[in-house]
Design an enzyme around this catalytic site. Structure first.
Site, mmCIF file in Angstrom:
data_model
loop_
_atom_site.group_PDB
_atom_site.id
_atom_site.type_symbol
_atom_site.label_atom_id
_atom_site.label_comp_id
_atom_site.label_asym_id
_atom_site.label_seq_id
_atom_site.Cartn_x
_atom_site.Cartn_y
_atom_site.Cartn_z
ATOM 1 N N ARG A 54 0.827 -1.202 0.000
ATOM 2 C CA ARG A 54 0.000 0.000 0.000
ATOM 3 C C ARG A 54 0.866 1.259 0.000
ATOM 4 N NH1 ARG A 54 -3.762 -1.294 5.104
ATOM 5 N NH2 ARG A 54 -1.687 -1.816 5.895
ATOM 6 N N ASP A 56 1.028 5.578 0.432
ATOM 7 C CA ASP A 56 0.361 6.650 1.162
ATOM 8 C C ASP A 56 -0.169 7.715 0.215
ATOM 9 O OD1 ASP A 56 1.050 5.436 3.582
ATOM 10 O OD2 ASP A 56 2.962 6.511 3.692
ATOM 11 N N ARG A 201 10.315 7.550 3.756
ATOM 12 C CA ARG A 201 10.294 9.008 3.925
ATOM 13 C C ARG A 201 10.997 9.435 5.206
ATOM 14 N NH1 ARG A 201 4.127 10.282 3.348
ATOM 15 N NH2 ARG A 201 4.826 12.387 3.930
#
Length: 269
Positions: A54, A56, A201
């Site tokens: 998945r 974001d 990130r």
């Protein structure tokens, strides 16, 4: 019949991959919801999908792999072109092929790859800005690369995990990470068996402090050992992040871009 798809998307207009509403709704806020609606149109019956990893909100994908089951008789080209014709311009199905019933887009994958692009110059980008992060202060890409190598291997990555992460544990095997300069861009590429929520990130956000000279190169190793998210760098913006692809064993006979090489287990990034 079970099918695998390679899906490309610009995540800028979506709240991420995962569907937020019930299957079959008119929700257009996530990639999964618009893809399932397009596939259901082609199948003339409800279709639900499972993805390799998945993404974001705001994160893009070069080749997200998805599987779904359907009793509708359509050839792979029909699924590919039919679904793409019903998708927004920011999403397309690049390929489709039948797979064995025990193939699973998530659990059959052995690795995932991401790329993070930073425009490193005094002025923000105008062209290609949706695919770039921006840092105005000079970055030492070589120092960032050296610092990142301390993250290689299997570790507890709690220092780079968001508090909202739902994974049962923080141990991941980071197989490769590289930082290089390409003109005005600094590119971070990373491969692991799996990733935690915001892990890439958060790693990039910490590496930026090293690149700006605000932290020493051995700081990354200290963060990893300390397992404390509160002392690591900030979360880098989603704009520059692209999910390149998952990687699968050759037995599944998927396209080369998502298949582990026959003579190695971690392709160079």
């Amino acid at each position: 019949m079970r099918y695998a798809l390679g899906v490309e998307y610009d995540g800028g207009g979506f709240l991420g991959w995962q569907r937020l509403s019930k299957p079959g709704s008119d929700d257009e806020s996530t990639v999964q919801s618009v893809l399932e609606r397009a596939l259901s149109f082609v199948a003339n019956a409800p279709v639900e999908t499972v993805c390799a990893g998945r993404t974001d909100a705001g994160v893009h994908a070069q080749c997200q792999v998805v599987h779904f089951d359907s009793g509708a008789r359509r050839d792979p080209r029909g699924w590919m072109l039919g679904a793409t014709s019903r998708l927004p311009a920011s999403v397309c199905v690049r390929w489709c092929q039948p797979v064995a019933d025990d193939f699973h887009a998530r659990f059959s994958a052995r690795a995932r790859r991401y790329r993070y692009a930073i425009l490193n110059r005094a002025v923000r980008p105008a062209l290609g800005r949706q695919y770039l992060s921006w840092e105005r202060l000079p970055l030492d890409a070589d120092a960032m690369h050296r610092a990142a190598q301390s993250l290689l291997g299997e570790h507890d990555f709690s220092a780079f995990r968001t508090v909202h992460c739902q994974a049962p544990h923080a141990r991941r095997n980071l197989q490769a990470i590289a930082v290089r300069r390409d003109g005005e861009q600094v590119i971070v590429t990373v491969q692991a068996n799996a990733f935690l929520h915001h892990m890439v990130r958060n790693i990039v956000g910490s590496l930026l402090l090293v690149g700006r000279g605000e932290q020493p190169e051995d700081w990354m190793a200290q963060l990893l050992a300390g397992r404390d998210r509160t002392v690591a760098g900030p979360t880098a913006p989603p704009d520059g992040l692209v999910f390149v692809s998952p990687l699968y064993p050759p037995q599944w006979r998927l396209p080369a871009e998502v298949t582990l090489g026959a003579d190695h287990t971690a392709p160079s990034l």
